[in-house]
Write an enzyme that holds these catalytic residues in place. Structure first.
Site, PDB file in Angstrom:
ATOM      1  N   HIS A 310       0.859  -1.161   0.083  1.00  0.00           N
ATOM      2  CA  HIS A 310       0.112   0.004   0.055  1.00  0.00           C
ATOM      3  C   HIS A 310       1.099   1.248   0.242  1.00  0.00           C
ATOM      4  CE1 HIS A 310      -3.847  -2.119   0.419  1.00  0.00           C
ATOM      5  NE2 HIS A 310      -3.725  -2.414   1.449  1.00  0.00           N
ATOM      6  N   ALA A 311       2.097   1.263   0.388  1.00  0.00           N
ATOM      7  CA  ALA A 311       2.893   2.338   0.615  1.00  0.00           C
ATOM      8  C   ALA A 311       3.198   2.940  -0.909  1.00  0.00           C
ATOM      9  CB  ALA A 311       4.109   1.984   1.176  1.00  0.00           C
TER      10      ALA A 311
END
Length: 856
Positions: A310-311
């Site tokens: 998700h980063a």
């Protein structure tokens, strides 16, 4: 003690560790009795030797033999051949038993267990055997040169090579230090961590413990790794993000409490060990990828946390700080270890950060199977929709398979792999495959709410192992049910070690899943030749539970539309058809005005026979037959006729003769002239004439044919005595075929020539036939409009004038028209009179086409 007829040989890993591992008997009989020459098998593994499960170390292998011939296994690790070597034993018998404890690897002295040593001593005393040295090569065991091993000519030397483990793993319990304030470790017997934060330290410990208790860790090589450095992180992320993560190391307890709400909005929590754990997690995935690319191990499992997919390049979010997989992919590319990388993300959440990192990169293929829920499932955006395919050079390199809700399971995921994932992956041909392995789609996970079993994860891993020469890295992402992630990780690790995945039960993908795959195939087929859209079409439902058919054909839909439209707009009513055959084919398509049997104020009845006009259909592509509904429509100009008829006060019978949509053309090509029209349409018009028109009190009937309806009215002219009632026959044929009148009825030909008028485009090929021109006389008129729907609008003023000219004077006087009885007056400028007054008139009909479709 074993039976004397058997020789026991150990197959444990300790006998496979050196370049020349040879096993012989500990005791040699002193009886100088010759023994026939026996074969000694020298084997080697074609590839690098694979670690054997330690659980087999205490298992003995027996080999049958007798006093005359005994098989002795000599094992060597070589690089080129598999051969057999002969040992000639002439003076002594070999003992029939070799204890596993005395097998040697040529480098280490083997310790004999006490009980076994006593047994060996008993044998030695009983048989007067003299013990030989337990280590060394055969020449030290057998002084006689007759016992020396003679290599075959094909093997002149043995190449030293280090042992290569098949599977590596990355794990460091220090990564468990990233935790919430006041965290209490979840007990070992707890399946789900309940109300606590789902991304908890016990996730990786449970997975590691599960692999260890099943003996898998002993069969794998631990990969030593360090923390990721800023230079590597900057391959994906910005400096600001690096500084934000690093800054958590110096946070005070007070600041952590004050910033808690800020981090919760990003679905994060932090502590002073967060940065250290994030660097370890990212560094571990990098090392796994590097080791696999350098062939230090064939594949690897990175048991790491915090996760990373998700980063985004400029923001940490969703339990993720650095995008582990993305950084690792860039690092191996930077080092020249791999050019093309496939990232397969089966985490139940879309890996928005990974996709954004490679949005315009043609060398990284990102494929994600995830819950989307119309953009409402985390990370709550449309970035994971199926039409998100990348941009620029990376267009087509993002493949999203978005599930619309919870509940998807093994059959759906396997179907997605078979239809979308693997065909695209094979076509892409990666140098390295990385799995963003979140196990939150596993059965039992309370966040994912899906039902993927460990067996399915094993099968998906097995399919991906066939890519990139087996260079596969599994990097842990999400997964929050502690038992589910442990069992799923175990199934994946077993496949990495070469085991066959567990058998799946018989299954069938859900209807929703097949529709998602079909829609995805339509999108991805623009970029990948291997995607077969046709094979992805969901199966059609042929019957409902009550036995009725759910299929409604397009002609039926058009019929229903026409019936409703004519009633709502023009107050026309359906005429029932007593014939079952006609009712089936044309039910609801014959409409009439109120009081059709009675004489209206004008005493005129217009019979309008037509098809639907032009159905414009746009497909999704030149190679597709799928209809793009938003850009498809029906052009129907017949309303102009109906409005005119009603405005003049005439009665109306509206007949729609479309029975089915044409899907092919005659194999022998179009013809010029036909003797009759289609049989069913002809039967219909005769039925309407016999039961309605002829029984009507109207004495002034006007027949108007439009498009394919021209054939129908000509069939009525040829088969019924219509001359008394019918005052005019008008055919707006367009580019359609001709149906000639009965050539054997002279009186009808004379009447028809005066009552008939035909409108065709000036490009109609029939006008090129001189014979036809002579027969048409003054009945045919041309227009510059080619399409039949445009032609009707163009010649409608002339139709009105012609009808008025054919009606009795009383009707003309009472009417609203401006006709003067001269059928050749008030012609539009774009109409041209052709031919002469000689010959028989003929009419037009057939299919609507942009090319002539002339029916014989």
């Amino acid at each position: 003690m074993s039976d004397p007829s058997y020789m026991e040989v150990d197959t444990s890993p300790t006998s496979r560790q050196a370049d020349e591992d040879i096993s012989f008997t500990k005791n040699i009989s002193s009886i100088p009795e010759p023994i026939p020459e026996v074969e000694v098998e020298q084997s080697r593994e074609e590839e690098q030797p694979m670690e054997i499960d330690p659980t087999t170390e205490n298992q003995d292998q027996t080999v049958e033999g007798n006093s005359d011939q005994i098989g002795i296994i000599v094992e060597k690790t070589t690089t080129t051949t598999i051969e057999t070597t002969s040992i000639s034993i002439e003076e002594s018998n070999l003992p029939q038993t070799i204890s596993p404890a005395i097998l040697t690897n040529g480098n280490h002295e083997i310790q004999i267990p006490e009980a076994e040593a006593e047994a060996e001593a008993e044998i030695s005393n009983t048989n007067n055997f003299t013990p030989l040295p337990m280590t060394g090569n055969p020449s030290t065991l057998f002084g006689n040169s007759a016992y020396e091993i003679t290599p075959s000519p094909a093997e002149n030397r043995i190449i030293d090579r280090p042992k290569i483990y098949r599977t590596g793993y990355v794990y460091d319990p220090m990564m468990m230090l990233h935790c919430q304030e006041g965290y209490i470790p979840t007990s070992e017997n707890v399946i789900d961590n309940g109300p606590g934060h789902p991304e908890e330290p016990m996730r990786i410990k449970r997975i590691f413990a599960r692999l260890a208790e099943q003996g898998l860790i002993k069969r794998m090589l631990k990969l030593e790794f360090g923390q990721v450095v800023m230079e590597q992180v900057m391959l994906i992320h910005g400096e600001d993000l690096w500084n934000k993560v690093q800054g958590t190391e110096n946070l005070t307890d007070e600041y952590i409490q004050q910033s808690k709400q800020y981090y919760e909005q990003l679905s994060l929590y932090v502590c002073r060990e967060t940065a250290h754990c994030a660097r370890l997690s990212c560094g571990g995935v990098i090392q796994a990828c590097v080791s696999v690319c350098k062939q230090e191990v064939r594949n690897a499992f990175a048991i790491v946390r915090p996760p990373g997919h998700h980063a985004e390049p400029d923001e940490h979010m969703g339990f993720c700080f650095f995008n582990n997989v993305a950084v690792a992919a860039r690092e191996v590319q930077r080092k020249g270890l791999a050019k093309k990388v496939l990232i397969l993300d089966w985490d139940v959440h879309h890996g928005n950060g990974t996709q954004r990192a490679f949005w315009d990169d043609p060398d990284v293929l990102y494929i994600s199977l995830h819950r989307h829920d119309g953009g409402k499932f985390y990370p709550t955006s449309d970035f994971g929709a199926l039409d998100m395919v990348g941009s620029g050079a990376g267009e087509g390199k993002s493949v999203n398979i978005p599930w619309p809700g919870p509940g998807f399971g093994d059959a759906d995921y396997i179907y997605a792999f078979q239809r979308i994932v693997m065909p695209i992956a094979y076509e892409f041909a990666p140098d390295l495959v990385i799995i963003s392995a979140g196990f939150d789609a596993a059965d039992g996970d309370r966040l994912g709410e899906c039902h993927v079993t460990p067996a399915a994860y094993g099968h998906m891993t097995h399919m991906l192992s066939a890519l990139a020469g087996g260079k596969l890295v599994v990097a842990l992402e999400g997964g929050y049910n502690l038992k589910a992630i442990s069992d799923s990780a175990l199934a994946v690790a077993q496949v990495l070690l070469g085991e066959t995945p567990a058998e799946l039960e018989a299954h069938q993908a859900s209807e929703v899943a097949t529709e998602v795959i079909y829609q995805c195939a339509k999108v991805q087929s623009k970029y990948w030749k291997s995607i077969d859209v046709k094979s992805c079409e969901p199966p059609e439902i042929t019957a409902l539970e009550d036995g009725s058919s759910p299929v409604i054909s397009i002609p039926d839909l058009l019929k229903l539309h026409r019936s409703w439209h004519m009633y709502e707009k023009h107050q026309l009513f359906q005429i029932p058809l007593a014939s079952p055959e006609l009712e089936t084919a044309f039910g609801g398509q014959v409409m009439c005005s109120d009081g059709v049997y009675e004489v209206a104020s004008k005493g005129v009845l217009v019979v309008f026979v037509h098809d639907f006009g032009n159905l414009r259909v746009e497909t999704d592509g030149v190679a597709s037959t799928n209809v793009h509904l938003a850009n498809s429509y029906l052009i129907n100009t017949s309303d102009d006729i109906v409005n005119w008829v009603k405005g003049e006060g005439y009665d109306l019978i509206d007949i729609n003769v479309l029975k089915q949509l044409p899907t092919n053309f005659a194999s022998d090509g179009p013809k010029m002239v036909s003797k009759s029209g289609p049989a069913m349409e002809s039967q219909l018009i005769r039925y309407v004439w016999d039961n309605y028109i002829e029984l009507s009190e109207a004495e002034n009937v006007i027949l108007i044919g439009h498009g394919t309806g021209c054939q129908t009215i000509m069939d009525l002219v040829n088969h019924r005595e219509v001359e008394k009632k019918v005052k005019a026959v008008i055919q707006v044929a367009g580019l359609h075929s001709l149906v000639r009148p009965d050539p054997n009825n002279d009186s009808r030909r004379i009447w028809f020539r005066k009552a008939n008028r035909i409108y065709v485009p000036s490009t109609h090929p029939v006008l090129e036939e001189e014979r036809i021109q002579k027969r048409l006389g003054g009945q045919i008129f041309t227009s510059e409009k080619a399409k039949v729907v445009d032609l009707l609008n163009d010649v409608l003023p002339q139709i009105k004038q012609f009808v008025i000219s054919k009606l009795p004077q009383m009707v003309q006087t009472n009417g609203n028209g401006n006709g003067n009885g001269n059928e050749h007056n008030h012609l539009d400028e774009n109409l041209t009179l052709n031919g002469n007054e000689n010959g028989n008139g003929i009419s037009f009909g057939g299919e609507n086409s942009n090319t002539p479709s002339i029916v014989v």
